[in-house]
Motif scaffolding. Structure first.
Motif, PDB file in Angstrom:
ATOM      1  N   GLU A 314      34.213  35.147 -16.183  1.00  0.00           N
ATOM      2  CA  GLU A 314      33.363  36.254 -15.768  1.00  0.00           C
ATOM      3  C   GLU A 314      32.143  35.767 -15.014  1.00  0.00           C
ATOM      4  O   GLU A 314      31.295  36.535 -14.633  1.00  0.00           O
ATOM      5  N   CYS A 315      32.044  34.470 -14.838  1.00  0.00           N
ATOM      6  CA  CYS A 315      30.863  33.894 -14.204  1.00  0.00           C
ATOM      7  C   CYS A 315      31.066  33.831 -12.687  1.00  0.00           C
ATOM      8  O   CYS A 315      32.126  33.462 -12.205  1.00  0.00           O
ATOM      9  N   GLU A 316      30.057  34.213 -11.960  1.00  0.00           N
ATOM     10  CA  GLU A 316      30.142  34.266 -10.492  1.00  0.00           C
ATOM     11  C   GLU A 316      29.571  33.019  -9.822  1.00  0.00           C
ATOM     12  O   GLU A 316      29.330  33.035  -8.611  1.00  0.00           O
ATOM     13  N   CYS A 317      29.294  31.977 -10.595  1.00  0.00           N
ATOM     14  CA  CYS A 317      28.677  30.778 -10.007  1.00  0.00           C
ATOM     15  C   CYS A 317      29.384  30.313  -8.729  1.00  0.00           C
ATOM     16  O   CYS A 317      28.738  29.913  -7.770  1.00  0.00           O
ATOM     17  N   GLY A 318      30.718  30.388  -8.749  1.00  0.00           N
ATOM     18  CA  GLY A 318      31.476  29.940  -7.585  1.00  0.00           C
ATOM     19  C   GLY A 318      31.045  30.660  -6.315  1.00  0.00           C
ATOM     20  O   GLY A 318      30.780  30.030  -5.286  1.00  0.00           O
ATOM     21  N   ASN A 319      30.963  31.986  -6.401  1.00  0.00           N
ATOM     22  CA  ASN A 319      30.559  32.763  -5.224  1.00  0.00           C
ATOM     23  C   ASN A 319      29.097  32.547  -4.872  1.00  0.00           C
ATOM     24  O   ASN A 319      28.709  32.590  -3.706  1.00  0.00           O
ATOM     25  N   ILE A 320      28.289  32.316  -5.908  1.00  0.00           N
ATOM     26  CA  ILE A 320      26.864  32.081  -5.652  1.00  0.00           C
ATOM     27  C   ILE A 320      26.673  30.758  -4.907  1.00  0.00           C
ATOM     28  O   ILE A 320      25.908  30.660  -3.956  1.00  0.00           O
ATOM     29  N   LEU A 321      27.447  29.739  -5.303  1.00  0.00           N
ATOM     30  CA  LEU A 321      27.318  28.425  -4.665  1.00  0.00           C
ATOM     31  C   LEU A 321      27.776  28.448  -3.206  1.00  0.00           C
ATOM     32  O   LEU A 321      27.357  27.626  -2.407  1.00  0.00           O
ATOM     33  N   GLN A 329      23.845  40.068  -8.370  1.00  0.00           N
ATOM     34  CA  GLN A 329      25.103  40.794  -8.171  1.00  0.00           C
ATOM     35  C   GLN A 329      26.145  40.432  -9.221  1.00  0.00           C
ATOM     36  O   GLN A 329      27.269  40.933  -9.187  1.00  0.00           O
ATOM     37  N   CYS A 330      25.786  39.543 -10.145  1.00  0.00           N
ATOM     38  CA  CYS A 330      26.709  39.190 -11.227  1.00  0.00           C
ATOM     39  C   CYS A 330      26.440  40.139 -12.385  1.00  0.00           C
ATOM     40  O   CYS A 330      25.300  40.334 -12.783  1.00  0.00           O
ATOM     41  N   LYS A 331      27.527  40.715 -12.921  1.00  0.00           N
ATOM     42  CA  LYS A 331      27.300  41.751 -13.945  1.00  0.00           C
ATOM     43  C   LYS A 331      26.726  41.165 -15.247  1.00  0.00           C
ATOM     44  O   LYS A 331      26.155  41.893 -16.057  1.00  0.00           O
ATOM     45  N   ASN A 332      26.856  39.881 -15.424  1.00  0.00           N
ATOM     46  CA  ASN A 332      26.328  39.276 -16.663  1.00  0.00           C
ATOM     47  C   ASN A 332      24.855  38.908 -16.585  1.00  0.00           C
ATOM     48  O   ASN A 332      24.222  38.635 -17.600  1.00  0.00           O
ATOM     49  N   PHE A 333      24.342  38.858 -15.371  1.00  0.00           N
ATOM     50  CA  PHE A 333      22.975  38.372 -15.149  1.00  0.00           C
ATOM     51  C   PHE A 333      21.967  39.163 -15.981  1.00  0.00           C
ATOM     52  O   PHE A 333      21.940  40.400 -15.926  1.00  0.00           O
ATOM     53  N   LYS A 334      21.189  38.459 -16.757  1.00  0.00           N
ATOM     54  CA  LYS A 334      20.116  39.033 -17.596  1.00  0.00           C
ATOM     55  C   LYS A 334      20.613  39.797 -18.812  1.00  0.00           C
ATOM     56  O   LYS A 334      19.816  40.183 -19.638  1.00  0.00           O
ATOM     57  N   LYS A 336      24.416  39.546 -20.602  1.00  0.00           N
ATOM     58  CA  LYS A 336      25.194  38.551 -21.361  1.00  0.00           C
ATOM     59  C   LYS A 336      24.738  37.133 -21.069  1.00  0.00           C
ATOM     60  O   LYS A 336      24.941  36.223 -21.863  1.00  0.00           O
ATOM     61  N   CYS A 337      24.179  36.918 -19.880  1.00  0.00           N
ATOM     62  CA  CYS A 337      23.861  35.552 -19.464  1.00  0.00           C
ATOM     63  C   CYS A 337      22.360  35.384 -19.217  1.00  0.00           C
ATOM     64  O   CYS A 337      21.785  36.049 -18.357  1.00  0.00           O
ATOM     65  N   THR A 338      21.747  34.531 -20.003  1.00  0.00           N
ATOM     66  CA  THR A 338      20.316  34.219 -19.854  1.00  0.00           C
ATOM     67  C   THR A 338      20.149  32.709 -20.041  1.00  0.00           C
ATOM     68  O   THR A 338      21.080  32.054 -20.527  1.00  0.00           O
ATOM     69  N   LEU A 343      26.089  31.502 -19.482  1.00  0.00           N
ATOM     70  CA  LEU A 343      27.554  31.539 -19.364  1.00  0.00           C
ATOM     71  C   LEU A 343      28.042  30.565 -18.308  1.00  0.00           C
ATOM     72  O   LEU A 343      29.209  30.184 -18.295  1.00  0.00           O
ATOM     73  N   GLY A 344      27.172  30.195 -17.396  1.00  0.00           N
ATOM     74  CA  GLY A 344      27.606  29.298 -16.326  1.00  0.00           C
ATOM     75  C   GLY A 344      26.516  28.298 -15.993  1.00  0.00           C
ATOM     76  O   GLY A 344      25.354  28.493 -16.368  1.00  0.00           O
ATOM     77  N   PRO A 345      26.895  27.246 -15.259  1.00  0.00           N
ATOM     78  CA  PRO A 345      25.937  26.172 -14.963  1.00  0.00           C
ATOM     79  C   PRO A 345      24.758  26.618 -14.099  1.00  0.00           C
ATOM     80  O   PRO A 345      23.694  26.021 -14.174  1.00  0.00           O
ATOM     81  N   CYS A 346      24.949  27.657 -13.279  1.00  0.00           N
ATOM     82  CA  CYS A 346      23.841  28.105 -12.419  1.00  0.00           C
ATOM     83  C   CYS A 346      22.709  28.705 -13.249  1.00  0.00           C
ATOM     84  O   CYS A 346      21.607  28.896 -12.754  1.00  0.00           O
ATOM     85  N   MET A 347      23.008  29.054 -14.498  1.00  0.00           N
ATOM     86  CA  MET A 347      21.962  29.540 -15.392  1.00  0.00           C
ATOM     87  C   MET A 347      21.469  28.404 -16.289  1.00  0.00           C
ATOM     88  O   MET A 347      20.330  28.413 -16.746  1.00  0.00           O
ATOM     89  N   VAL A 348      22.303  27.402 -16.521  1.00  0.00           N
ATOM     90  CA  VAL A 348      21.907  26.274 -17.384  1.00  0.00           C
ATOM     91  C   VAL A 348      20.852  25.425 -16.687  1.00  0.00           C
ATOM     92  O   VAL A 348      19.787  25.151 -17.225  1.00  0.00           O
ATOM     93  N   ALA A 353      20.546  28.711  -9.053  1.00  0.00           N
ATOM     94  CA  ALA A 353      20.035  29.953  -8.477  1.00  0.00           C
ATOM     95  C   ALA A 353      19.830  31.017  -9.558  1.00  0.00           C
ATOM     96  O   ALA A 353      18.841  31.749  -9.535  1.00  0.00           O
ATOM     97  N   CYS A 354      20.750  31.107 -10.523  1.00  0.00           N
ATOM     98  CA  CYS A 354      20.616  32.151 -11.554  1.00  0.00           C
ATOM     99  C   CYS A 354      19.370  31.906 -12.394  1.00  0.00           C
ATOM    100  O   CYS A 354      18.628  32.835 -12.706  1.00  0.00           O
ATOM    101  N   ALA A 355      19.133  30.649 -12.771  1.00  0.00           N
ATOM    102  CA  ALA A 355      17.950  30.334 -13.577  1.00  0.00           C
ATOM    103  C   ALA A 355      16.673  30.640 -12.796  1.00  0.00           C
ATOM    104  O   ALA A 355      15.710  31.185 -13.345  1.00  0.00           O
TER     105      ALA A 355
HETATM  106  S1  SF4 Z   1      25.522  31.707 -14.557  1.00  0.00           S
HETATM  107 FE1  SF4 Z   1      25.460  33.721 -15.561  1.00  0.00          FE
HETATM  108  S2  SF4 Z   1      24.351  35.081 -14.166  1.00  0.00           S
HETATM  109 FE2  SF4 Z   1      24.960  33.239 -13.025  1.00  0.00          FE
HETATM  110  S3  SF4 Z   1      26.896  33.793 -12.119  1.00  0.00           S
HETATM  111 FE3  SF4 Z   1      27.403  32.772 -14.023  1.00  0.00          FE
HETATM  112  S4  SF4 Z   1      27.551  34.435 -15.523  1.00  0.00           S
HETATM  113 FE4  SF4 Z   1      26.530  35.296 -13.730  1.00  0.00          FE
END
Ligand code: SF4
Lengths: 363, 91
Positions: A314-321, A329-334, A336-338, A343-348, A353-355
């Motif tokens: 469910e993580c959009e990191c691939g498209n973000i990268l 635009q990721c439904k988990n942002f803020k 399910k994913c903080t 949920l993905g490395p872009c938040m870790v 970018a997510c962080a």
């Molecule tokens: S890291 Fe979290 S917010 Fe970023 S794309 Fe993945 S699931 Fe979505």
């Protein structure tokens, strides 16, 4: 300083209006490929300072973010099957694999140590000859020469209990992949400062020559970033595709020759998987045969796990990268994913970018 | 993790140097740098100097990083490690 920023913004506005009157594309996408730029752009709200037709997008600039789930899974298999002590940079330990993370393994009693420098891992190995020390070697050209030095030292000092799992990657082939597909319609690149401190500006020339796209190697202060954006826009206006260096007090045309020599001595370019992008030819660095005694991939063989189908996650990191989506635009942002429960490395990674979007509340 | 921050060289011992930035002192490896001397500024990444930087530019960059991070974060970035009591590098 504030005056300087105002002045740069005025100049950017002028050139952007000229580009509009020249009927240049209505939106100008400029991609940054450096996690530290991503952080600085978010921290100083640089996107909001720019005219509406200039669109900054994050690319594959954070080494932790581009590491595929397969690598995490493979490392966890090693941890489960062999008696190793892992040494790793902090970000890696929270990246979710498909089943578990290194953090979870650590809480289950596996030996996993966060270190600041690859040298820490070698030092530990030297004084603990009965333990197998495995350093998770991750990073672009900025970091790979450090691993190379440590490997050479390990060999010189005949250290027999030190290994690396190389996930090192090099930046130019990934840029070429993005330009080839050109899904994102990139008009210019803000090129990474510290990767370029090592490789210099020459390896990017193909961007201008083959793809007719300008790029500027930028420093990290807001003024530097704004100045680099102005340089890109001016190149576009003058229809000149060139690679320029704004960060010229640090970046030389030929880079750091000693560091490049270390890279060439120790590593060989190999095909490598980038999260969201897939395999990119000769974009990874693996140990040369003469250093195979340090290569954890052959010393600690584990069963090859099935690659993860990114569409199922469910993580959009691939498209973000790839610059195709924004974190918002990721439904988990803020929800399910903080950063507390990524949920993905872009938040870790703090450079993901997510962080950055989370921390600075960017819409 | 690609973070690289300017630091001032305090002492040099072979391919090692003691450096200081934000009041934090630490030992780094300088084998990637040629002709470096005490008082010079280098850019430090993961315990290694990766390039030299002009002193005035280093001061500007440092003041930005200071603004950028809260003190707490600087501390974390600079010392993020489970074992800070390693024996000093002596290769
Ligand atoms: S890291 Fe979290 S917010 Fe970023 S794309 Fe993945 S699931 Fe979505």
């Amino acid at each position: 300083m504030k005056e300087k920023v105002k002045d740069l913004i005025n100049q950017i506005n002028l050139v952007s209006e000229e580009l509009i009157s020249l009927k240049f594309s209505s939106i100008i996408n400029i991609m940054e490929v450096c996690g530290t730029h991503t952080m600085a752009i978010a921290r100083y709200g640089i996107s909001q300072l720019l005219p509406k037709n200039i669109n900054l997008i994050s690319g594959p600039g954070c080494p932790v973010c581009v590491t595929p789930t397969e690598d995490i899974d493979q490392i966890i298999e090693i941890v489960k099957n062999y008696n190793v002590t892992i040494y790793t940079f902090g970000d890696m330990i929270r990246v979710p694999g498909s089943q578990s993370s290194l953090q979870e393994q650590k809480s289950m009693g596996k030996k996993i140590t966060v270190c600041y420098s690859p040298m820490d891992a070698l030092e530990y190995a030297k004084y603990h000859p009965n333990e197998n020390i495995l350093f998770l070697a991750i990073g672009f050209e900025t970091t790979a020469p450090l691993t190379a030095i440590v490997i050479k030292k390990a060999k010189e000092n005949k250290i027999k209990n030190f290994y690396i799992y190389s996930m090192h990657k090099i930046v130019p082939p990934a840029l070429e992949m993005l330009l080839k597909d050109n899904l994102t319609n990139i008009k210019g690149f803000l090129l990474p400062g510290h990767v370029s401190a090592i490789i210099g500006s020459k390896p990017y020339n193909f961007i201008a020559e083959k793809y007719n796209t300008p790029g500027v190697i930028s420093g990290f202060e807001p003024e530097s970033i704004l100045k680099s954006i102005l340089m890109i826009l001016t190149l576009l206006k003058n229809k000149k595709a060139k690679i320029l260096v704004e960060y010229n007090l640090v970046v030389k045309e030929n880079g750091n020759i000693k560091a490049i020599q270390y890279l060439e001595d120790v590593f060989l370019p190999t095909d490598s998987v980038w999260r969201g992008i897939g395999i990119i030819k000769k974009s990874g660095l693996d140990l040369k045969d003469e250093y195979s005694q340090f290569n954890a991939k052959s010393i600690f063989p584990v069963k090859q796990l099935k690659p993860i189908n990114l569409d199922e996650c469910e993580c959009e990191c691939g498209n973000i990268l790839k610059g195709l989506k924004r974190p918002t635009q990721c439904k988990n942002f803020k929800n399910k994913c903080t950063p507390y429960n990524p949920l993905g490395p872009c938040m870790v990674s703090s450079e993901g970018a997510c962080a950055a979007y989370f921390k600075y509340d960017i819409k | 993790m690609c973070l690289a921050i300017p630091a001032k060289i305090l002492t040099i011992n072979d391919d090692e140097a003691e450096v200081e930035s934000f009041g934090v002192k630490k030992n780094i490896n300088i084998s990637l740098i040629q002709n470096v001397k005490v008082g010079d500024y280098v850019i430090v990444h993961a315990g290694f100097a990766i390039q030299t930087i002009d002193a005035s530019e280093a001061e500007i960059t440092l003041s930005y990083w200071k603004d950028y991070f809260s003190q707490n974060e600087i501390f974390q970035t600079e010392t993020l490690s489970d074992n800070n009591n390693l024996k000093k590098n002596n290769y």
